[in-house]
Design a protein around this motif. Structure first.
Motif, PDB file in Angstrom:
ATOM      1  N   LYS A 204       0.836  -1.194   0.000  1.00  0.00           N
ATOM      2  CA  LYS A 204       0.000   0.000   0.000  1.00  0.00           C
ATOM      3  C   LYS A 204       0.876   1.251   0.000  1.00  0.00           C
ATOM      4  O   LYS A 204       0.702   2.171  -0.804  1.00  0.00           O
ATOM      5  N   VAL A 205       1.866   1.246   0.897  1.00  0.00           N
ATOM      6  CA  VAL A 205       2.744   2.403   1.019  1.00  0.00           C
ATOM      7  C   VAL A 205       3.568   2.590  -0.254  1.00  0.00           C
ATOM      8  O   VAL A 205       3.733   3.710  -0.746  1.00  0.00           O
ATOM      9  N   ILE A 206       4.062   1.481  -0.795  1.00  0.00           N
ATOM     10  CA  ILE A 206       4.866   1.575  -2.017  1.00  0.00           C
ATOM     11  C   ILE A 206       4.045   2.197  -3.139  1.00  0.00           C
ATOM     12  O   ILE A 206       4.508   3.103  -3.849  1.00  0.00           O
ATOM     13  N   ASP A 207       2.813   1.713  -3.276  1.00  0.00           N
ATOM     14  CA  ASP A 207       1.960   2.246  -4.355  1.00  0.00           C
ATOM     15  C   ASP A 207       1.773   3.746  -4.202  1.00  0.00           C
ATOM     16  O   ASP A 207       1.888   4.510  -5.168  1.00  0.00           O
ATOM     17  N   SER A 208       1.524   4.168  -2.970  1.00  0.00           N
ATOM     18  CA  SER A 208       1.290   5.591  -2.752  1.00  0.00           C
ATOM     19  C   SER A 208       2.559   6.404  -3.002  1.00  0.00           C
ATOM     20  O   SER A 208       2.529   7.466  -3.606  1.00  0.00           O
ATOM     21  N   LEU A 209       3.729   5.857  -2.568  1.00  0.00           N
ATOM     22  CA  LEU A 209       4.994   6.565  -2.793  1.00  0.00           C
ATOM     23  C   LEU A 209       5.293   6.686  -4.281  1.00  0.00           C
ATOM     24  O   LEU A 209       5.735   7.720  -4.770  1.00  0.00           O
ATOM     25  N   LYS A 210       5.048   5.608  -4.979  1.00  0.00           N
ATOM     26  CA  LYS A 210       5.365   5.604  -6.399  1.00  0.00           C
ATOM     27  C   LYS A 210       4.545   6.653  -7.140  1.00  0.00           C
ATOM     28  O   LYS A 210       5.014   7.282  -8.096  1.00  0.00           O
ATOM     29  N   ALA A 211       3.321   6.810  -6.669  1.00  0.00           N
ATOM     30  CA  ALA A 211       2.460   7.803  -7.318  1.00  0.00           C
ATOM     31  C   ALA A 211       2.994   9.211  -7.077  1.00  0.00           C
ATOM     32  O   ALA A 211       2.854  10.095  -7.929  1.00  0.00           O
ATOM     33  N   GLN A 212       3.636   9.418  -5.910  1.00  0.00           N
ATOM     34  CA  GLN A 212       4.090  10.764  -5.583  1.00  0.00           C
ATOM     35  C   GLN A 212       5.522  11.057  -6.019  1.00  0.00           C
ATOM     36  O   GLN A 212       5.861  12.192  -6.292  1.00  0.00           O
ATOM     37  N   LEU A 213       6.360  10.018  -6.029  1.00  0.00           N
ATOM     38  CA  LEU A 213       7.771  10.224  -6.361  1.00  0.00           C
ATOM     39  C   LEU A 213       8.076   9.571  -7.703  1.00  0.00           C
ATOM     40  O   LEU A 213       8.398   8.392  -7.761  1.00  0.00           O
ATOM     41  N   LYS A 214       7.990  10.353  -8.719  1.00  0.00           N
ATOM     42  CA  LYS A 214       8.280   9.822 -10.059  1.00  0.00           C
ATOM     43  C   LYS A 214       9.750   9.468 -10.166  1.00  0.00           C
ATOM     44  O   LYS A 214      10.600  10.165  -9.624  1.00  0.00           O
ATOM     45  N   ASP A 215      10.053   8.381 -10.859  1.00  0.00           N
ATOM     46  CA  ASP A 215      11.429   7.981 -11.184  1.00  0.00           C
ATOM     47  C   ASP A 215      12.231   7.436 -10.006  1.00  0.00           C
ATOM     48  O   ASP A 215      13.293   6.879 -10.185  1.00  0.00           O
ATOM     49  N   TYR A 216      11.759   7.617  -8.782  1.00  0.00           N
ATOM     50  CA  TYR A 216      12.489   7.045  -7.657  1.00  0.00           C
ATOM     51  C   TYR A 216      12.350   5.529  -7.697  1.00  0.00           C
ATOM     52  O   TYR A 216      11.352   5.000  -8.175  1.00  0.00           O
ATOM     53  N   GLN A 217      13.387   4.852  -7.199  1.00  0.00           N
ATOM     54  CA  GLN A 217      13.318   3.395  -7.155  1.00  0.00           C
ATOM     55  C   GLN A 217      12.872   2.991  -5.762  1.00  0.00           C
ATOM     56  O   GLN A 217      13.567   3.229  -4.783  1.00  0.00           O
ATOM     57  N   ILE A 218      11.709   2.370  -5.712  1.00  0.00           N
ATOM     58  CA  ILE A 218      11.111   2.048  -4.426  1.00  0.00           C
ATOM     59  C   ILE A 218      10.854   0.542  -4.384  1.00  0.00           C
ATOM     60  O   ILE A 218      10.178   0.001  -5.252  1.00  0.00           O
ATOM     61  N   TYR A 219      11.465  -0.102  -3.402  1.00  0.00           N
ATOM     62  CA  TYR A 219      11.383  -1.563  -3.340  1.00  0.00           C
ATOM     63  C   TYR A 219      10.902  -2.014  -1.980  1.00  0.00           C
ATOM     64  O   TYR A 219      11.262  -1.425  -0.965  1.00  0.00           O
ATOM     65  N   SER A 220      10.135  -3.091  -1.970  1.00  0.00           N
ATOM     66  CA  SER A 220       9.940  -3.786  -0.707  1.00  0.00           C
ATOM     67  C   SER A 220      11.237  -4.538  -0.438  1.00  0.00           C
ATOM     68  O   SER A 220      12.032  -4.763  -1.345  1.00  0.00           O
ATOM     69  N   ILE A 221      11.457  -4.946   0.815  1.00  0.00           N
ATOM     70  CA  ILE A 221      12.707  -5.639   1.136  1.00  0.00           C
ATOM     71  C   ILE A 221      12.823  -6.928   0.328  1.00  0.00           C
ATOM     72  O   ILE A 221      13.906  -7.313  -0.114  1.00  0.00           O
ATOM     73  N   GLU A 222      11.667  -7.592   0.079  1.00  0.00           N
ATOM     74  CA  GLU A 222      11.699  -8.830  -0.722  1.00  0.00           C
ATOM     75  C   GLU A 222      12.190  -8.529  -2.132  1.00  0.00           C
ATOM     76  O   GLU A 222      13.058  -9.204  -2.659  1.00  0.00           O
TER      77      GLU A 222
END
Ligand SMILES: Nc1ncnc2c1ncn2[C@@H]1O[C@H](COP(=O)(O)OP(=O)(O)OP(=O)(O)O)[C@@H](O)[C@H]1O
Ligand SMILES: [Mg+2]
Lengths: 364, 233
Positions: A204-222
Motif C-alpha cells: 500500500k505504502v509503495i503504491d502511494s509513494l510511487k504515485a508521488q515520487l516519479k522515477d524514484y526506485q522504491i522496493y519492498s525488502i523482498e
C-alpha cells in the motif's frame, strides 16, 4: 573386466594418475569457488540488507541496485517519508566504496539502531565523536582491528569506537554527517529506509509513494533482496563463464596430455588387444572409461578442495569475500569437467582406436 | 585330402607394403593348403614373408590380391570389422614376445580374451583341461613380470586357445626361450594337436623345433618353395 584393466592401468602409473586427478580437482574447485564466491557474496549482501530491518528501500532515480550510486537525493525527503501513513521510521545513508568490495556507510546511528533493532556490540560502543568508526566482527578479524585503535580509511584517521556483530547492512559505519561532508554530499543521501507499523502495509505504502515520487526506485525488502542475483551484477555472469571456460581448458589439456602419453606408452598393448579381436570401439571404450574415472575422482577431490578454499576465505578474508557451499553445482561442475575431459580424450582415443595392429605389435 | 577337411586354402596370395614411395613386396604369390587338425611348421630366412603370411591368415592385415579361405570364408573379401570378428574366434595368436598385458594377472590376461570375444566369464571344462595340460594353473594369479619366459608363453598359449579357435598361429613361439622351456612349449603344442586335434601353424627358425610338426613348408622371397613330409632336408 574392462574396469579391472582400466583400474590396473591407472595404478600402473600412480604419479601420472595422481597428477591428472589433482588437475581435474583444481579445475572443479575453481568452478565451485567462483560460483560459491559469487553466490555467497550476493547472499551475504542480501542478508545484510535484510538485517537493516527496513520494510521499504528508496533509491534516487537512475542509480544501480548493486554498485555505486552517484545520484543522491536530498535529505529533506526523509521528512516527507515520515509524514506518510504507516511509516514509523525513516532514515537514510550515504555509502562510499573504499576499494575492493568494501564500502564505508554513513548512518544516523540512533535512528538506524532503532530500525534494525539495535547493534550488538562485541566490544566498545556507539559513536562519541565525528571521527569514530564502528566495524563489524568480520572486518575486525580480517584487519586485526581492536577498539581504541586508529585506522586510516579514505586518507583520514578514524578512531575505532566499537566492534559489532555482522549482519546489519554495513561492515564499516561512520557518522552520517562526516561521510556526507567528506564525499561532498552535504544534506544528501544515497539510500533511504522506511520502517512501517506493520509489514502487511508495505505494498500500500509503495503504491502511494510511487504515485508521488516519479522515477524514484522504491522496493519492498523482498523485491530489493531478490535483485541480488548473478544476472543483476554487470559482468558477473561473463566473469563466471570465463573462469569456468579457463578451468575446462586446463582439464582438457591435462586429460589430453595424460591420455596421449598413455596411448603412446600402451601402443603395444593396443596391438595385443587388437590381435585378440578387440574392435576400435572396444579400445576407445577402455580409454573413455579411464577418462571418466579420472574425472570422477578429480571431481570428488575438487569438491573436497572447495571446502578448503571456503575455509581459507572465511578464515583470512571474511569481510572481503564470502564463499558459499554450492552442492547444486557439484554435479554441474562434474559434468562440465567430464565434457572437457572427454573432448580431451577424443584425439588420443581416436589415435589408439585406429592404430594399426601389426605396427603396434612391432612397437618397442 | 578331401575338400571338407581343408581349413586353410591360399591361392596366389600377394601382399605389398607401401613404405613411403617404395613398394615392398612381402608375399609374391603363395599357394598353400592346410588340413584340419594338422600341425604345420613354416621355416625360411628372415624377411621371407612368414609373419606376413600369418598376419593375413589371422586377419590382422588384408591381402593385396589372391584368395585366403579360412574355415570356409575368404579373408580377402572381408571388411575390417569382419576381420576383427574373425580374430575373436577363428584364430589364436602366439608371439615370440609373449605379448601379455603387463598390468593384468595371467588369469585376467586369459579372461580378457574371452571378454573381447563376448564369451561367458566362466572357463569351461575343455579349457580347464587345457590349463591342466599347460601346467600353469597355480601361477595364474601372478602378473607377467613375476613369471618366467616359459610360463609367460604358456599363459599366452592358454589365452590364444580360450575361445576355442579353429587355428592356432604361433610366430616363433620358442624364439625367446631356453632349450628346456622350448622343449616344454613344443611338447605342449604337439599334445594340443594330438590330443585335442588343434590345428596349429608355427613359424620357427629352429630345425629341431620344426621337427615337432607333421609337415614343414619353406618360404623364400615371399613364396613357398618346397613341401616336406616329416623328412627334413
Ligand atoms: N608393416 C610393414 N611395413 C612395411 N614392410 C613390412 C611390414 N611388415 C613386413 N614388411 C616387410 O615384408 C617383408 C617380409 O617380412 P616378414 O616380417 O613377413 O618376414 P619374416 O619371414 O617373418 O621375417 P623374420 O624371420 O625376420 O621374422 C620384409 O621385407 C619386411 O621388411
Ligand atoms: Mg617374422
Amino acid at each position: 573386466m574392462l574396469n579391472k584393466l582400466v583400474l590396473e592401468n591407472l595404478k600402473h602409473r600412480p604419479v601420472r594418475t595422481a597428477l591428472s586427478i589433482l588437475a581435474i580437482g583444481v579445475e572443479v574447485t575453481m568452478m565451485l569457488t567462483v560460483v560459491g564466491l559469487s553466490e555467497g557474496m550476493l547472499e551475504d549482501s542480501a542478508r545484510r540488507a535484510r538485517g537493516a530491518g527496513a520494510d521499504i528501500w528508496v533509491r534516487p532515480p537512475g542509480s544501480a541496485v548493486i554498485g555505486l550510486s552517484s545520484a543522491p537525493m536530498p535529505e529533506k525527503i526523509l521528512e516527507f517519508f515520515r509524514k506518510q501513513p504507516h511509516v514509523v521510521i525513516a532514515t537514510g545513508s550515504v555509502a562510499h566504496p573504499i576499494g575492493g568490495v568494501n564500502t564505508v556507510t554513513g548512518l544516523d546511528f540512533e535512528e538506524f539502531s532503532r530500525m534494525c533493532g539495535g547493534f550488538k556490540f562485541l566490544e566498545g560502543g556507539p559513536f562519541q565523536g565525528p571521527d569514530d568508526i564502528i566495524v563489524d566482527e568480520r572486518y575486525a578479524r580480517q584487519e586485526n582491528i581492536r577498539v581504541g585503535q586508529t585506522i586510516r580509511i579514505m586518507n583520514r584517521d578514524w578512531y575505532v569506537r566499537g566492534v559489532v556483530e555482522p549482519g546489519k547492512l554495513a561492515r564499516l559505519i561512520v557518522p552520517l554527517r562526516t561521510l556526507q561532508e567528506l564525499t561532498g554530499n552535504t544534506g544528501k543521501l544515497t539510500q533511504a529506509y522506511l520502517k512501517l507499523d506493520d509489514p502487511a502495509n508495505t505494498q500500500k505504502v509503495i503504491d502511494s509513494l510511487k504515485a508521488q515520487l516519479k522515477d524514484y526506485q522504491i522496493y519492498s525488502i523482498e523485491e530489493f533482496t531478490s535483485l541480488f542475483s548473478v544476472s543483476n551484477v554487470p559482468g558477473l555472469r561473463a566473469f563466471i563463464h570465463v573462469i569456468i571456460g579457463l578451468s575446462v581448458v586446463v582439464g582438457f589439456l591435462v586429460v589430453f596430455l595424460s591420455l596421449y602419453t598413455a596411448v603412446l606408452e600402451r601402443t603395444r598393448e593396443v596391438g595385443i588387444l587388437k590381435s585378440l579381436g578387440a574392435s576400435p570401439a572396444y579400445i576407445l571404450n577402455i580409454l573413455l572409461r579411464e577418462t571418466a574415472l579420472l574425472t570422477l575422482a578429480g571431481s570428488l577431490l575438487g569438491i573436497v578442495l572447495s571446502f578448503g578454499t571456503r575455509w581459507a576465505v572465511m578464515t583470512f578474508i571474511p569481510a572481503s569475500l564470502t564463499q558459499k557451499t554450492v552442492p547444486e553445482w557439484w554435479p554441474i561442475a562434474t559434468g562440465i569437467a567430464l565434457a572437457g575431459a572427454l573432448i580431451g580424450a577424443a584425439y588420443p582415443g581416436w589415435k589408439a582406436a585406429r592404430q594399426d595392429a601389426i605396427e603396434a605389435l612391432a612397437y618397442e | 585330402m578331401s575338400e571338407a577337411s581343408t581349413i586353410i586354402r591360399i591361392r596366389d596370395l600377394k601382399k605389398v607394403y607401401h613404405v613411403g614411395e617404395v613398394d615392398v613386396p612381402a608375399l609374391r604369390g603363395v599357394n598353400l593348403d592346410v588340413e584340419r587338425g594338422e600341425f604345420l611348421a613354416v621355416v625360411g630366412p628372415s624377411g621371407s614373408g612368414k609373419s606376413t603370411l600369418f598376419h593375413i591368415i589371422g586377419g590382422l592385415t588384408p591381402p593385396t590380391s589372391g584368395s585366403v579361405v579360412v574355415n570356409g570364408r575368404d579373408v580377402a573379401r572381408m571388411s575390417d570389422a569382419e576381420r576383427t570378428e574373425m580374430r575373436k574366434r577363428e584364430v589364436g595368436f602366439v608371439f615370440q614376445k609373449y605379448n601379455l598385458l603387463p598390468t593384468l594377472t595371467a588369469y585376467d590376461n586369459i579372461a580378457i580374451a574371452r571378454h573381447i570375444a563376448r564369451g561367458s566369464p566362466e572357463l569351461d571344462g575343455d579349457f580347464r583341461q587345457i590349463l591342466e595340460l599347460l601346467g600353469i594353473a597355480h601361477r595364474l594369479h601372478h602378473k607377467p613380470s613375476a613369471l618366467s619366459g616359459g610360463e609367460q608363453q604358456r599363459v599366452a598359449i592358454a589365452r590364444a586357445l580360450v575361445n576355442h579357435p579353429a587355428i592356432l598361429l604361433a610366430d616363433e613361439p620358442t624364439g625367446n626361450l631356453d632349450s628346456r622351456n622350448s622343449e616344454a612349449v613344443l611338447t605342449l603344442l604337439r599334445d594340443l594337436n594330438k590330443r585335442l586335434g588343434q590345428t596349429i601353424l608355427m613359424i620357427t627358425h629352429n630345425p629341431e623345433a620344426a621337427a615337432y610338426a607333421d609337415r614343414i613348408v619353406h618360404m623364400r622371397d615371399g613364396r613357398i618353395v618346397e613341401f616336406d613330409n616329416l623328412d627334413q632336408t
